[in-house]
Structure formats: structure tokens, C-alpha cells
Design a protein around this motif. Structure first.
Motif, PDB file in Angstrom:
ATOM      1  N   THR A   1       0.684 -30.365 -29.317  1.00 44.05           N
ATOM      2  CA  THR A   1       0.010 -31.432 -30.034  1.00 44.05           C
ATOM      3  C   THR A   1      -0.110 -31.120 -31.524  1.00 44.05           C
ATOM      4  O   THR A   1      -0.598 -31.941 -32.288  1.00 44.05           O
ATOM      5  N   VAL A   2       0.347 -29.931 -31.921  1.00 51.11           N
ATOM      6  CA  VAL A   2       0.399 -29.607 -33.338  1.00 51.11           C
ATOM      7  C   VAL A   2       1.511 -30.425 -33.973  1.00 51.11           C
ATOM      8  O   VAL A   2       2.625 -30.469 -33.454  1.00 51.11           O
ATOM      9  N   GLN A   3       1.182 -31.082 -35.077  1.00 51.65           N
ATOM     10  CA  GLN A   3       2.099 -32.104 -35.554  1.00 51.65           C
ATOM     11  C   GLN A   3       3.288 -31.601 -36.353  1.00 51.65           C
ATOM     12  O   GLN A   3       4.299 -32.268 -36.411  1.00 51.65           O
TER      13      GLN A   3
ATOM     14  N   LEU B   1       3.602 -31.649 -20.587  1.00 54.94           N
ATOM     15  CA  LEU B   1       4.333 -30.804 -21.521  1.00 54.94           C
ATOM     16  C   LEU B   1       5.704 -31.395 -21.811  1.00 54.94           C
ATOM     17  O   LEU B   1       6.162 -31.419 -22.945  1.00 54.94           O
ATOM     18  N   GLU B   2       6.328 -31.914 -20.766  1.00 57.54           N
ATOM     19  CA  GLU B   2       7.662 -32.493 -20.944  1.00 57.54           C
ATOM     20  C   GLU B   2       7.632 -33.626 -21.961  1.00 57.54           C
ATOM     21  O   GLU B   2       8.483 -33.704 -22.843  1.00 57.54           O
ATOM     22  N   ILE B   3       6.638 -34.497 -21.834  1.00 53.55           N
ATOM     23  CA  ILE B   3       6.539 -35.606 -22.784  1.00 53.55           C
ATOM     24  C   ILE B   3       6.483 -35.085 -24.211  1.00 53.55           C
ATOM     25  O   ILE B   3       7.099 -35.624 -25.109  1.00 53.55           O
TER      26      ILE B   3
ATOM     27  N   GLN C   1      11.212 -35.496 -29.070  1.00 54.83           N
ATOM     28  CA  GLN C   1      11.092 -35.230 -30.496  1.00 54.83           C
ATOM     29  C   GLN C   1      10.598 -36.381 -31.341  1.00 54.83           C
ATOM     30  O   GLN C   1      10.061 -36.170 -32.405  1.00 54.83           O
ATOM     31  N   ASN C   2      10.810 -37.618 -30.916  1.00 60.32           N
ATOM     32  CA  ASN C   2      10.317 -38.659 -31.827  1.00 60.32           C
ATOM     33  C   ASN C   2       9.152 -39.440 -31.264  1.00 60.32           C
ATOM     34  O   ASN C   2       8.979 -39.607 -30.064  1.00 60.32           O
ATOM     35  N   ALA C   3       8.330 -39.876 -32.194  1.00 58.34           N
ATOM     36  CA  ALA C   3       7.031 -40.450 -31.868  1.00 58.34           C
ATOM     37  C   ALA C   3       7.172 -41.689 -30.985  1.00 58.34           C
ATOM     38  O   ALA C   3       6.432 -41.857 -30.013  1.00 58.34           O
ATOM     39  N   ARG C   4       8.121 -42.526 -31.290  1.00 54.57           N
ATOM     40  CA  ARG C   4       8.298 -43.764 -30.531  1.00 54.57           C
ATOM     41  C   ARG C   4       8.577 -43.460 -29.058  1.00 54.57           C
ATOM     42  O   ARG C   4       7.962 -44.049 -28.167  1.00 54.57           O
ATOM     43  N   ASP C   5       9.487 -42.536 -28.809  1.00 51.25           N
ATOM     44  CA  ASP C   5       9.835 -42.223 -27.421  1.00 51.25           C
ATOM     45  C   ASP C   5       8.683 -41.540 -26.693  1.00 51.25           C
ATOM     46  O   ASP C   5       8.488 -41.756 -25.504  1.00 51.25           O
TER      47      ASP C   5
ATOM     48  N   LEU D   1      -7.186 -41.638 -30.686  1.00 49.99           N
ATOM     49  CA  LEU D   1      -7.141 -40.421 -29.887  1.00 49.99           C
ATOM     50  C   LEU D   1      -5.884 -40.345 -29.027  1.00 49.99           C
ATOM     51  O   LEU D   1      -5.380 -39.255 -28.751  1.00 49.99           O
ATOM     52  N   VAL D   2      -5.360 -41.493 -28.623  1.00 55.37           N
ATOM     53  CA  VAL D   2      -4.053 -41.480 -27.972  1.00 55.37           C
ATOM     54  C   VAL D   2      -3.044 -40.905 -28.960  1.00 55.37           C
ATOM     55  O   VAL D   2      -2.223 -40.051 -28.616  1.00 55.37           O
ATOM     56  N   ALA D   3      -3.149 -41.354 -30.206  1.00 56.09           N
ATOM     57  CA  ALA D   3      -2.258 -40.835 -31.240  1.00 56.09           C
ATOM     58  C   ALA D   3      -2.371 -39.313 -31.325  1.00 56.09           C
ATOM     59  O   ALA D   3      -1.358 -38.608 -31.317  1.00 56.09           O
ATOM     60  N   SER D   4      -3.590 -38.810 -31.350  1.00 59.39           N
ATOM     61  CA  SER D   4      -3.791 -37.368 -31.439  1.00 59.39           C
ATOM     62  C   SER D   4      -3.189 -36.668 -30.219  1.00 59.39           C
ATOM     63  O   SER D   4      -2.504 -35.652 -30.330  1.00 59.39           O
ATOM     64  N   ARG D   5      -3.418 -37.243 -29.054  1.00 59.98           N
ATOM     65  CA  ARG D   5      -2.855 -36.694 -27.810  1.00 59.98           C
ATOM     66  C   ARG D   5      -1.325 -36.604 -27.889  1.00 59.98           C
ATOM     67  O   ARG D   5      -0.704 -35.699 -27.339  1.00 59.98           O
ATOM     68  N   LEU D   6      -0.706 -37.567 -28.584  1.00 59.99           N
ATOM     69  CA  LEU D   6       0.756 -37.622 -28.644  1.00 59.99           C
ATOM     70  C   LEU D   6       1.302 -37.011 -29.934  1.00 59.99           C
ATOM     71  O   LEU D   6       2.468 -37.218 -30.279  1.00 59.99           O
TER      72      LEU D   6
END
Lengths: 249, 249
Positions: free
Chosen positions: A170-172, B166-168, B172-176, B204-209
Motif C-alpha cells: 500500500t506504499v505508493q 496481495l495479488e491485487i 501495476q496501474n491504479a485503474r486495473d 479510504l478505498v483509495a488508500s487501501r488501493l
DNA sequence: AAAACACTTTGAGTTAGATCAATTACTCCC
DNA sequence: GGGAGTAATTGATCTAACTCAAAGTGTTTT
């Protein structure tokens, strides 16, 4: 790049090769006995389990199992090194873990339902693994409550460590992910410096950390230029982990 | 942004508030009984465990425990919603999980060594949790081998799901990452469309991802513009998950 | 010893996503 | 219902990291 589309294309057929050599060398047995999943087993039970297991030899890059294959066995690494990875719909290969001698993997399948492997497993170099039937271990667990306690402790530890892996991801930014990864590899964490051996080839560490090999290379070159790590092939020497943490803010 | 520096600054003292109301409402009990960690317990043991537990009420944003605090209890969510997060050295708040009613959390601590919480836990809205002493549950597990089997199944499932998380994050890209996250939230996965409720506020979803709230917002706006999702507050409607997967290549 | 292969590094150009800044929309209180 | 506080969106830059391309290094094969 060759590695980004490995498995499906490269290896098609002979997934498993059992060797007849029994599992009785003192070193291997000792390693097995010191693993938390087996250390509680009494001599007879351990012997019985080994008899029902097969010793498998894997060549460099050989596939052990595929994602979604029915999982009737789990594995103990006798020698060599393996990696776990998944393949997504577009065929991109994403490394999730690497496994060293003395470790178990797919052991989570003992209680998974349905029992299917969650990823691919392949040897990174020529390796030997012990292939243990899930059923046999399960029976043993049920026969002795003490065994289940040990298994629970092992699973708990595994869950904590996966949680920690997730945290790193989760580190950006790529640099900070790499720094945290390196510090986790240090024997004493951020406490003191030391030498670290990358458990995977650099391009696969990059994949594990969700970055490109080029990015990995550039970040490492930069850390090197700033005197933060000394690099010798896959061995890195980190003298001052605290400084690394500071620059990652 | 307010949320990026929550815990340490906002909540300092009153971590826990027990309420006297006993845990005996039929709904709550039913939920507890249907959780794998408790479903095998016989009536007497369950009763005993509940007696040793305390019912805790948490206000909006109230902290339940801190990372690194000694862990003598684990928790079952009666109502409300909580999130688990970690704070790094620079005070950045990284969301790792969200917990709904009927779930357990920190249950991994039953067998952790040393028993310290691996993260912070806070209520996302006013919530009630059952605080169960680790020791009490442990004793119970040891008393009946059948219980340990249930716990093992639970832990195995948890490990698989963390592996999947972890797999998610290796995408590498935010959209996927966001697309995969949304599909995992769908009741039937990619099989069929449906409505999805975000388990966390969008930031917080954003932070999670591992992305910024702005990025999250833009990606969602884009998916909406392309007719791939319909958005209504925190409820998303996904009619055709396959199309989502295709565009993520 | 050369050839083939696998991995790593370096360079140049491009872009996805971060950052900074401002506006809008909710939610909760009083 | 108005005002404070928090969350979400939108716009305009800027930069970290990706992509493509090529060269370098090391290892295995014949």
C-alpha cells in the motif's frame, strides 16, 4: 521480459518428476523436524507421513503446479528455491512469494475448500521438494490435538506475515516500497545493518514490488550512488538502515 | 487529507468503553453462532465464552486498539463497521482492511507470539464489538479437538484471502487495481453483474488501493462516463463485469 | 571458444498518476 | 435552517515511473 510470459508458453507437459531416492538424509530430516508444522510430531507419525510422501526433483524453471489445479498435496522445500506467482487474463506474470529450503508452501490447502492451488509454483533453480498428501497430514492432525495447536500457531504467523506484505504494497511509490522490502530482508530489521541476499532475480523482485525491472535497477543504482547500499550481484550490503528509512520519509 | 493523519493526533485517551448490556440479543447471538470460529462450540462452552467477554460500544472514529499494543483480546463485530490500518514513520495512514458485522478480527492474535496488535483498529461509524479474551478461547480450543479443526479451516481461508489481496496490489496501474477490487466485491465475482457497496469511504478505498483520492475519483468518473458502472453515493452498480475485465486487459 | 540465452543496466521520450489548489456536496450539530 | 467540518470532485501542473530501444554482463551450451 522473457520472464513476463513464462509459464503457460514455456512449460507444457511434464509437471512432476518423482525420484526414488527416499527422504532419509539426516540434514533434510533435521530441517523437516525443525519446521513448526512437523516439530510436534512423534517419531512414528513423522515416519508414517514421510512414507506417504514423495520426493520430487525439479529442474531450473520447472513448473510444480498450476493455479486452479486440484490441490491434493502440499510441499516442503528440501533444497533449491521456488517462487509462487499468478498469471492474469492478459498473461502477465506476478510474483507473490519465494520459498527457501526449510519452508513449507501450499500448506494452506490442508484446509482450503475447495482444495485448489491459488497460484503457480515453479523452481527458480534445480530443487528438491517433499510432496506431502494433504489427507495424510489432515488425519494426523485429527489424531492428536497437540498437533493442531502447532498448526494453528503456524497459520497465525503466516497470516500476520501476509498482512505485513500487504502493508508494503500500500506504499505508493516504488522507491519506498523497495526500501521497506530491503529492510524486511535484513536479519534484524531496521535495528542494525547487514548483508541481504535477494531471494529472487532482480526482475522478479521488481514484479513482486509492482514495478518494472528498469525502475528497480534505477532506484538501486541511485541508492548505491548515495552510499546507502553496496551492491554485489544479488547480495546487498546495507550499513545504515535508519538512514534508508529517513530518506523514504 | 484529514484522514491521513487521524489516529495519533485525534484520539489520545479513552480507548475502550464497555457497556453493561449483556450479549444476549437473539440476532447477535445468531450471528456469532454462524461464524466458523464459534459454530462448532456447544451451548455451554459458547455461554462460558460470552460470559468472559465484554461488549464494547465505539463511537464514530473511535479507536479500539493501537498497533503494537499487547493483544489480550480479539473481537467480533456485532454492529457498525471498523477498519484496520497502520501508521508509518511519517504518519501516513494506510488502510489494510474493513470489517463488517458478523466478522472477527485480530483473531490471529490467538496464536501470535508475541501477542501484539499488528495494526490500529477504529470504528468507521458507531459500532458494537464483542471483546473476547484470547486466553479463554485458547483454553476452549485445547479442550476439544473438533474446535481446533474449525479454527484451522478459518485460518486457512483467511490466509488465502490475504494472498489474494496481495495479488491485487501487485497490479501495476491504479485503474486495473480498482477494477479488480470492484469485481472482488461483487457477490458472484466476474460471473454476473450486481450492486456493490463500498465497505469504506472513497478516500479510504483509495488508500487501501495505494492511490490518491483524486485518482480514485477520476477513474470512477471515467468508468461512469463509459457506462461501465453506475454510481450512487457509495453504491455502485456494475452491469457487465466481463467488459470491465476486458478493458483492464 | 564462440554462440545462444537470460538477465541487467542505461538512455530518451511519454504518460499515468501525484500534487497543489479551488469548488462543490454531504453530514452532523446547534 | 445555517454553519462547521469532512469528503468528493474537478482543474492545472509536474514528476515518478512506464515504455521502447539498445547495449552490456554473465551463464550455459555446443
Amino acid at each position: 521480459m522473457a520472464l513476463t510470459q513464462t509459464a503457460e508458453t514455456r512449460y507444457t507437459k511434464p509437471v512432476l518428476v518423482a525420484v526414488n531416492k527416499p527422504f532419509d538424509d539426516e540434514d533434510g530430516l533435521q530441517a523437516l523436524r525443525s519446521h513448526p508444522l512437523f516439530s510436534e510430531l512423534n517419531g512414528k507419525d513423522l515416519q508414517h507421513l514421510i512414507q506417504q510422501s514423495r520426493r520430487i526433483r525439479l529442474g531450473h524453471h520447472q513448473l510444480l503446479y498450476r493455479q486452479d489445479m486440484p490441490a491434493h498435496h502440499f510441499f516442503f522445500v528440501i533444497s533449491g528455491r521456488l517462487r509462487l506467482y499468478r498469471l492474469d487474463s492478459s498473461g502477465i506474470d506476478r510474483t507473490l512469494d519465494s520459498i527457501a529450503p526449510g519452508d513449507c508452501f501450499a500448506e494452506v490447502m490442508i484446509y482450503a475448500d475447495p482444495p485448489r492451488y491459488a497460484c503457480y509454483a515453479e523452481a527458480l533453480k534445480s530443487s528438491e521438494v517433499l510432496m506431502i498428501p494433504v489427507k495424510a497430514y489432515q488425519d494426523m492432525l485429527e489424531s492428536n490435538p497437540k498437533y493442531a495447536q502447532a498448526a494453528l500457531r503456524h497459520y497465525a504467523k503466516r497470516a500476520v506475515s501476509r498482512f505485513h506484505d500487504l502493508e508494503i504494497m500500500t506504499v505508493q511509490n516504488a522507491r519506498d516500497r523497495l526500501i521497506r522490502y530491503l529492510i524486511d530482508l535484513l536479519p534484524n530489521g531496521a535495528e542494525e545493518g547487514g548483508e541481504v541476499e535477494l531471494p529472487l532475480p532482480k526482475c522478479l523482485v521488481a514484479s513482486r514490488l509492482a514495478m518494472q525491472p528498469e525502475t528497480f535497477s534505477r532506484i538501486l543504482a541511485d541508492l548505491k550512488a548515495n552510499g546507502l547500499v553496496r551492491v554485489n550481484r544479488s547480495r546487498l550490503f546495507i550499513s545504515d538502515p535508519q538512514r534508508l528509512i529517513e530518506i523514504s520519509q
